[in-house]
Every structure is written in C-alpha cells, then in structure tokens.
Design a protein around this motif. Structure first.
Motif, PDB file in Angstrom:
ATOM      1  N   GLU A   4     -76.434 -71.140 -17.620  1.00  0.00           N
ATOM      2  CA  GLU A   4     -76.446 -71.396 -15.984  1.00  0.00           C
ATOM      3  C   GLU A   4     -75.289 -70.887 -15.256  1.00  0.00           C
ATOM      4  OE1 GLU A   4     -76.793 -75.658 -15.552  1.00  0.00           O
ATOM      5  OE2 GLU A   4     -79.012 -75.775 -16.176  1.00  0.00           O
ATOM      6  N   ARG A   5     -74.210 -70.302 -16.101  1.00  0.00           N
ATOM      7  CA  ARG A   5     -72.815 -69.807 -15.522  1.00  0.00           C
ATOM      8  C   ARG A   5     -72.849 -68.502 -15.839  1.00  0.00           C
ATOM      9  NH1 ARG A   5     -71.277 -75.040 -17.760  1.00  0.00           N
ATOM     10  NH2 ARG A   5     -70.880 -76.549 -16.268  1.00  0.00           N
ATOM     11  N   ILE A   6     -73.543 -67.863 -16.130  1.00  0.00           N
ATOM     12  CA  ILE A   6     -73.693 -66.545 -16.816  1.00  0.00           C
ATOM     13  C   ILE A   6     -74.056 -65.712 -15.326  1.00  0.00           C
ATOM     14  CG2 ILE A   6     -74.829 -64.411 -17.559  1.00  0.00           C
ATOM     15  CD1 ILE A   6     -73.367 -66.006 -19.833  1.00  0.00           C
ATOM     16  N   PRO A   7     -72.915 -65.073 -14.839  1.00  0.00           N
ATOM     17  CA  PRO A   7     -73.141 -63.983 -13.771  1.00  0.00           C
ATOM     18  C   PRO A   7     -74.290 -63.267 -13.595  1.00  0.00           C
ATOM     19  CG  PRO A   7     -70.707 -63.785 -14.425  1.00  0.00           C
ATOM     20  CD  PRO A   7     -71.560 -64.399 -15.610  1.00  0.00           C
ATOM     21  N   GLY A   8     -75.161 -63.486 -12.726  1.00  0.00           N
ATOM     22  CA  GLY A   8     -76.307 -62.661 -12.422  1.00  0.00           C
ATOM     23  C   GLY A   8     -77.616 -63.155 -13.276  1.00  0.00           C
ATOM     24  N   GLY A   9     -77.151 -64.509 -14.171  1.00  0.00           N
ATOM     25  CA  GLY A   9     -78.185 -64.976 -14.975  1.00  0.00           C
ATOM     26  C   GLY A   9     -78.442 -63.958 -16.212  1.00  0.00           C
ATOM     27  N   LEU A  10     -79.317 -64.750 -16.961  1.00  0.00           N
ATOM     28  CA  LEU A  10     -79.798 -63.721 -18.285  1.00  0.00           C
ATOM     29  C   LEU A  10     -80.634 -62.750 -17.890  1.00  0.00           C
ATOM     30  CD1 LEU A  10     -80.798 -66.679 -20.566  1.00  0.00           C
ATOM     31  CD2 LEU A  10     -78.359 -65.707 -20.602  1.00  0.00           C
ATOM     32  N   PRO A  11     -80.609 -61.315 -18.750  1.00  0.00           N
ATOM     33  CA  PRO A  11     -81.161 -60.420 -18.308  1.00  0.00           C
ATOM     34  C   PRO A  11     -82.773 -60.766 -18.697  1.00  0.00           C
ATOM     35  CG  PRO A  11     -79.897 -60.022 -20.131  1.00  0.00           C
ATOM     36  CD  PRO A  11     -79.524 -61.336 -19.747  1.00  0.00           C
ATOM     37  N   ALA A  12     -83.587 -59.718 -18.376  1.00  0.00           N
ATOM     38  CA  ALA A  12     -85.208 -59.909 -18.469  1.00  0.00           C
ATOM     39  C   ALA A  12     -85.321 -60.099 -20.222  1.00  0.00           C
ATOM     40  CB  ALA A  12     -85.817 -59.176 -17.712  1.00  0.00           C
ATOM     41  N   ASN A  13     -84.626 -59.154 -20.824  1.00  0.00           N
ATOM     42  CA  ASN A  13     -84.882 -59.143 -22.289  1.00  0.00           C
ATOM     43  C   ASN A  13     -83.849 -60.337 -23.153  1.00  0.00           C
ATOM     44  OD1 ASN A  13     -82.309 -57.792 -21.757  1.00  0.00           O
ATOM     45  ND2 ASN A  13     -82.871 -56.457 -23.634  1.00  0.00           N
ATOM     46  N   CYS A  14     -83.604 -61.282 -22.324  1.00  0.00           N
ATOM     47  CA  CYS A  14     -82.807 -62.265 -23.043  1.00  0.00           C
ATOM     48  C   CYS A  14     -83.289 -63.654 -22.594  1.00  0.00           C
ATOM     49  CB  CYS A  14     -81.221 -62.075 -22.756  1.00  0.00           C
ATOM     50  SG  CYS A  14     -80.305 -63.335 -23.766  1.00  0.00           S
ATOM     51  N   ARG A  15     -83.676 -64.520 -23.592  1.00  0.00           N
ATOM     52  CA  ARG A  15     -84.066 -66.044 -23.125  1.00  0.00           C
ATOM     53  C   ARG A  15     -83.638 -67.007 -24.031  1.00  0.00           C
ATOM     54  NH1 ARG A  15     -89.371 -66.735 -25.372  1.00  0.00           N
ATOM     55  NH2 ARG A  15     -90.092 -64.703 -26.443  1.00  0.00           N
ATOM     56  N   LEU A  16     -83.554 -68.354 -23.873  1.00  0.00           N
ATOM     57  CA  LEU A  16     -83.388 -69.375 -24.371  1.00  0.00           C
ATOM     58  C   LEU A  16     -84.731 -69.861 -25.179  1.00  0.00           C
ATOM     59  CD1 LEU A  16     -81.141 -71.289 -22.288  1.00  0.00           C
ATOM     60  CD2 LEU A  16     -80.418 -69.664 -23.677  1.00  0.00           C
ATOM     61  N   VAL A  17     -84.867 -69.987 -26.676  1.00  0.00           N
ATOM     62  CA  VAL A  17     -86.180 -70.355 -27.151  1.00  0.00           C
ATOM     63  C   VAL A  17     -85.709 -71.586 -27.880  1.00  0.00           C
ATOM     64  CG1 VAL A  17     -86.916 -68.051 -27.165  1.00  0.00           C
ATOM     65  CG2 VAL A  17     -85.786 -69.054 -29.218  1.00  0.00           C
ATOM     66  N   TYR A  18     -86.805 -72.306 -28.227  1.00  0.00           N
ATOM     67  CA  TYR A  18     -86.862 -73.664 -29.078  1.00  0.00           C
ATOM     68  C   TYR A  18     -88.066 -73.379 -30.401  1.00  0.00           C
ATOM     69  CZ  TYR A  18     -84.471 -75.737 -25.006  1.00  0.00           C
ATOM     70  OH  TYR A  18     -83.631 -76.253 -23.945  1.00  0.00           O
ATOM     71  N   GLY A  19     -88.138 -74.337 -31.177  1.00  0.00           N
ATOM     72  CA  GLY A  19     -89.188 -74.103 -31.941  1.00  0.00           C
ATOM     73  C   GLY A  19     -88.784 -74.132 -33.483  1.00  0.00           C
ATOM     74  N   ASN A  20     -89.668 -74.049 -34.514  1.00  0.00           N
ATOM     75  CA  ASN A  20     -89.230 -74.086 -35.512  1.00  0.00           C
ATOM     76  C   ASN A  20     -88.715 -72.770 -36.198  1.00  0.00           C
ATOM     77  OD1 ASN A  20     -90.415 -72.910 -38.563  1.00  0.00           O
ATOM     78  ND2 ASN A  20     -90.364 -75.346 -38.723  1.00  0.00           N
ATOM     79  N   MET A  21     -87.665 -72.972 -36.950  1.00  0.00           N
ATOM     80  CA  MET A  21     -87.000 -71.762 -37.001  1.00  0.00           C
ATOM     81  C   MET A  21     -87.623 -70.489 -38.124  1.00  0.00           C
ATOM     82  SD  MET A  21     -84.220 -69.695 -37.262  1.00  0.00           S
ATOM     83  CE  MET A  21     -82.800 -70.652 -36.339  1.00  0.00           C
TER      84      MET A  21
END
Length: 461
Positions: free
Chosen positions: A241-258
């Motif tokens: 949440e503190r990344i300047p400009g937020g996460l770029p469109a090709n970068c995201r947080l994911v959950y799930g089975n490894m």
C-alpha cells in the motif's frame, strides 16, 4: 473379507504442517482412513487456510495436547503423524509413554520436518527423538540427523530417508519462450525487518516495470490477521500500500496453493522458502536471493552449491538460474536414479509419493523404505513404549518446562483440569467458548502485526 483400512491420525499446529502431515500420511499409508487434529494455539489455521492447502480429512477437530492424548487412548489408531514443532512432539511422546508404559498395542508414531532444516538442528531433533520414525527429507538430512543422535549416544534407528511429500507437479516446459511469469514467494518472517521486506518488494516491483512483458506475482502465505508457522509482523499487503504510484499493472499479490501457482511459472524467486525446492523439483528456473547477504539468519545458506544464488540485479539482466544436479540429488529434490536394490514403480508414477526417473525409465520410490517400516510396525502385535532421549534424568532443567507448557506433569500425565469434559456442556456454551477463543486469537494477532511494530519503532527513537 476385505482387508481393514489402517486408521491414521494427523496432529498439526499450522496450515503448512497440516499439509505436510496429511500428505505424509497419504505417502506412508496410501489406502487409509484419515482423522485430522489441529493443536490449539496461536498458529491454528483458519478455514480459508485449510481450504487453500487442499488436503481434506474424514474428520477435523481442534484439540489441546492433553485432549489429543485422550483421543489416541480412546481411538484405535494404527498410525499417528505428529506435524508439530519440536516441543509439542516431545510432549506427545512423553504423554504416549505415560499411556503405554509397557509393551502393548499402540499407534506407530511418526514425525519429521516440513521443509529445510537450517537452524536449531540439535534442539529440534532431540525433541523429536522417541518417535518410531523420524523422517528426513533427503540423504543429506538423514546423515545429519543420525550424526546428532549418535553424538549424544541416542538410538538413531528411527531416522528414515524420504522426501518432501508435496514435491510433484508437471515438469517445466519453456516451449522456446522467454520468461513470461515470475513468482516471488515471500515468507512470513524472513527477513523480519520492515526495511528489508520493503526493499525486496520494491525490487520485485522494479523488475515488473523493467520487464513490462512479464507478469510478476507476489505469492503471499496468509491474509492480514492470519498466522502461519512463523509470525508475520510486517505483512507485504500493507507494505504494498506504500509503494509510490501503487503496483504496476503487470504486478499483483496472489494467494493460493503453491503447486498451482507454479504451474504457469517461468521463474521462482525467494529468499529461502521451501517453494524453491518445489520449483527445482519441476526444473523451473529458481533464484535464491543474495541481496541481503547469504546468512544463517535468512536460511539461504542452505542453498550453497545449488547454483541458484542470485541477486535482483542479475535477474533484471535476464539471468535464469538452473539447479546443480548433484546438489539436487543430495537434497532429495530430485532423488537419485533407482539402483539394483531400489524399489521402483512405473515411470508414470503410482501416486505413492515423490519418485524420480532412472536410467532405464524406472523411478525410485522415495517413501518405499518408510512405508515398509510403518507397515511392519503397524502389523506387530506389541510395540515397546516410546523412549525419548530427554527424560527427567537427562534434562531435569529443560523437560519439565516443555511438558508444563502443554499442561502435562513431568511424568507425561495430564495436569488436573487439562482435559475438559465437553460432552456435558450445552451447545451454546461450546459456541461461546469457540467465539471467545477466536476473539483472543484475533487480539493476539492484532498485537503482533499492529501494536508490536509501533512499540518497537518508539523504542528506537
């Protein structure tokens, strides 16, 4: 008359250890009836975490250590897998010794480690001594384990070489393409400092911006407020949440089975997560980060000689590290080919556990020896009582405290009031107690993730 299915119980204290314990049970006794128990504590997994693991049981119950001992005394289990931290394993072993002080019919007791063993080797192993099988995830680990036991004059016969039970999945096939999906597998407590964690996240984001054609996935272990095996004081969700400009469109947080996340990965990046072993098993390019140094505190020293140590700068420049074959064999990530005396199964696999291809297309079954040993002990009419190395004689200043934390007396018997008779309680009272327990856990997690960091920063002023 059909042969009776063996009854197996797994006691786990976190989501990761439940995954290890349940899958280990499946490898050791492929055709069984599984009952699951979750040890009540700070890391007891939530329903969401259990669902993400994707391993189910016929029944799943939350218990205390004393409550579990009452269960295995009452139920006729053939095998018990202890997927716990060392102190809890030791408590159950002494409790079992108190239940079966003489040779008799009792369950086969199995324990081991959920991943890389890079710290507290002697302490953790001696706390596990006394189980019928202490599983080692590789030849390297088996040698180390035996050396520790023999070094204190304890019987090392329980040490049995296997492999991590969740190694599997389709081999990596790049298909002639360049790396398109990068998975950064983060860890709850490595590194533990806010500045170091923010740095690693910023580098992952920078990698995404440098390579707009790549998808960068930040693979998270838990959601805010949840706990895993290790405490997470600085969740990556909040740092993002503190990344300047937020996460770029090709970068995201994911959950799930490894395993499912790795299905589409072209590069796995981590500091020292067990996910690296899963990735290497599938021949996915794997980077173990050196940005913060190669240090025991980070656990990445375990990967010395692996061929995977690399920095974000090198990855930015296009490096795709490949694992060293000899290191992979020694670590049980890709077990050695089947020899003349090895048990083999068809190359397609039998579903019995991790296997590896031999020169003739045969594969070595990493769990064959352990499975045979469990079957032998389960078929025995009587088993001797567990004999842990730690006793009131060998560790009079250490053992009583471990047992007391689990509400057991020095002789392994439950302390007064340790086993609660819930059968006479009303449903309303049981629900109220469950809600209070969850509220207490929530308060504890809030303190760890919100209050503790603030107090620590104030102390640094």
């Amino acid at each position: 008359m059909p042969e009776r299915k063996l009854r197996v119980a797994v006691l786990a204290d976190s989501d990761t250890r439940w995954k290890w314990g349940a899958l280990t049970a499946r490898r050791l006794v492929p055709d069984h009836r599984l009952t699951g128990y979750l040890l009540r504590g700070r890391a007891t997994p939530t329903a969401r975490q259990l669902g993400e693991v994707g391993v189910s049981a016929d029944r799943l119950t939350e218990v205390t250590c004393a409550g579990f001992l009452a269960e295995i005394e009452r139920e006729d289990y053939d095998v018990v897998v202890l997927a716990l931290v060392g102190g809890a394993v030791q408590a159950v072993l002494h409790g079992a010794r108190a239940l079966w002080p003489a040779p008799g019919r009792r369950p086969v007791l199995v324990t081991g480690y959920v991943g890389v063993v890079y710290e507290k080797l002697a302490d953790g192993l001696l706390l596990r001594h006394g189980a019928d099988l202490v599983l080692a995830n590789s030849r390297h680990d088996a040698e180390r384990f035996r050396a520790v036991y023999e070094g204190v004059g304890a019987d090392a016969g329980a040490v049995t070489e296997t492999a991590l039970p969740f190694l599997g999945g389709a081999p990596y096939d790049p298909g002639g393409r360049s790396a398109q999906r990068v998975v950064f597998a983060v860890q709850p407590s490595v590194p533990d400092g806010r500045a170091d964690r923010a740095y690693l996240l910023e580098r992952a984001v920078r990698h995404a911006r440098l390579h707009p054609g790549r998808e960068v996935l930040i693979k998270l272990r838990s959601r805010p407020g949840e706990h895993t095996t290790h405490l997470e004081e600085q969740p990556y969700q909040r740092l993002a949440e503190r990344i300047p400009g937020g996460l770029p469109a090709n970068c995201r947080l994911v959950y799930g089975n490894m395993g499912k996340v790795l299905d589409g990965a072209d590069l796995l990046v981590t500091v020292s997560s067990t996910a690296a072993l899963e990735s290497l098993h599938r021949s996915i390019p794997t980077a173990v980060l050196t940005d913060l140094g190669v240090r025991e505190a980070l656990g990445n020293h375990h990967f010395l000689g692996s061929g995977c140590l690399a920095s974000w700068d090198q990855l930015d420049a296009g490096l795709l590290p490949q694992g060293d074959p000899e290191w992979l064999h020694a670590q049980g990530v890709r077990p050695e080919p089947a020899g003349a005396d090895s048990e083999v199964v068809p190359a397609a696999g039998s579903g019995a556990g991790p296997v590896s291809a031999g020169a003739s297309g045969s594969v070595r079954d990493a769990y064959a020896a352990a499975r045979a040993r469990v079957a032998e002990l389960a078929a025995a009419g009587q088993l001797p009582p567990p004999r842990p190395y730690y006793t009131p004689t060998t560790a009079p200043g250490y053992l009583p405290g471990i047992l007391a934390r689990h509400h057991l007396a020095p002789d392994g018997t439950p302390l007064p009031g340790a086993v609660r008779d819930t059968a006479r309680e009303s449903r309303l009272r049981r629900r109220l107690r469950a809600h209070l327990r969850e509220a207490a856990r929530g308060a504890y997690r809030h303190g760890v993730q919100r209050v503790a960091p603030v107090i620590r920063r104030l102390g640094e002023l």
